[in-house]
Scaffold this motif. Sequence first.
Motif, mmCIF file in Angstrom:
data_model
loop_
_atom_site.group_PDB
_atom_site.id
_atom_site.type_symbol
_atom_site.label_atom_id
_atom_site.label_comp_id
_atom_site.label_asym_id
_atom_site.label_seq_id
_atom_site.Cartn_x
_atom_site.Cartn_y
_atom_site.Cartn_z
ATOM 1 N N LYS A 192 98.636 20.222 12.460
ATOM 2 C CA LYS A 192 97.215 20.561 12.350
ATOM 3 C C LYS A 192 96.413 19.966 13.507
ATOM 4 O O LYS A 192 95.573 20.638 14.103
ATOM 5 N N ALA A 193 96.698 18.700 13.850
ATOM 6 C CA ALA A 193 95.942 18.044 14.920
ATOM 7 C C ALA A 193 96.194 18.723 16.259
ATOM 8 O O ALA A 193 95.271 18.935 17.047
ATOM 9 N N ASP A 194 97.479 19.087 16.528
ATOM 10 C CA ASP A 194 97.801 19.757 17.796
ATOM 11 C C ASP A 194 97.160 21.142 17.854
ATOM 12 O O ASP A 194 96.671 21.566 18.901
ATOM 13 N N ALA A 195 97.183 21.851 16.731
ATOM 14 C CA ALA A 195 96.562 23.176 16.697
ATOM 15 C C ALA A 195 95.062 23.068 16.932
ATOM 16 O O ALA A 195 94.465 23.919 17.604
ATOM 17 N N ALA A 201 90.672 23.592 23.245
ATOM 18 C CA ALA A 201 90.915 23.865 24.663
ATOM 19 C C ALA A 201 90.699 25.347 24.976
ATOM 20 O O ALA A 201 90.100 25.700 25.994
ATOM 21 N N ALA A 202 91.183 26.225 24.081
ATOM 22 C CA ALA A 202 90.986 27.659 24.286
ATOM 23 C C ALA A 202 89.509 28.027 24.217
ATOM 24 O O ALA A 202 89.017 28.858 24.992
ATOM 25 N N LYS A 203 88.788 27.393 23.302
ATOM 26 C CA LYS A 203 87.348 27.641 23.173
ATOM 27 C C LYS A 203 86.611 27.209 24.435
ATOM 28 O O LYS A 203 85.724 27.916 24.928
ATOM 29 N N GLN A 204 87.000 26.035 24.972
ATOM 30 C CA GLN A 204 86.361 25.545 26.185
ATOM 31 C C GLN A 204 86.675 26.445 27.375
ATOM 32 O O GLN A 204 85.806 26.725 28.210
#
Length: 248
Positions: A192-195, A201-204
């Motif tokens: 969960k934390a990695d996801a 990161a994808a949002k940024q």
Amino acid sequence: MSGPLSGPSGRPPLPFPTGGPISTELRINDRIRVSEVRLVGPNGETVGIVPTADALRLAQEADLDLVEIAPQGKPPVCKLMDYGKFKYENAQKAREARRNQTNVVIKEMKLRPKIDAHDYETKKGHVVRFLKAGDKVKITIMFRGREQHRPELGFRLLQRLADDVAELGFVESSPKQDGRNMIMVLGPHKKKADAKVDAEAAKQAKADERAADQAAERAEREAAHAAGPVAAKKERGRSENLDPEIEA
């Protein structure tokens, strides 16, 4: 008649409080009352068993604190350190651990054994989204009427779904019959934390791309605005006479 240990009403008096909550603070410096300690240096090196007064003197000379890190030792183990820095770093680690702590969430998706292709793709899309977010997914096949006598339909559907999302998740609990339903649990490959980190990161990255596109459009508009007056300006020459009888 009231006895020496009785209260005004003849009842025994209430017991005295035994104290507040046990402190978890480490004993430091003058609060260490033992006569000698097993001393550890600031870099983890073992100094040996020394009188507490000598350990306090060494701490003072090094501008450090004498901290009792293992009170159950015989003698207790003490270390020379900057206690304020030690507490701050521990608080930072605890805060980071709480921030990264995530609760396991189990999503649920229900399907019918004779689901059509469009609905299947929609349901599969939800399962993909859940697995990408690091959540487990409970897949339930609901049988009705005569469908209960065809469990192989549900099994094949669950196997198909597991194969379709194999890159994102794995079968944590194999298909099993539960009354009128057949249930399978899919677990995500990513924690969960990695996801969560990947999603942020994808949002940024998406926000950066959008900002770059907006900057490019703005620069293009500014360039077009600057070139507009120059392009619109025409060199004015001698006008032509519309009447041929008028001499130029």
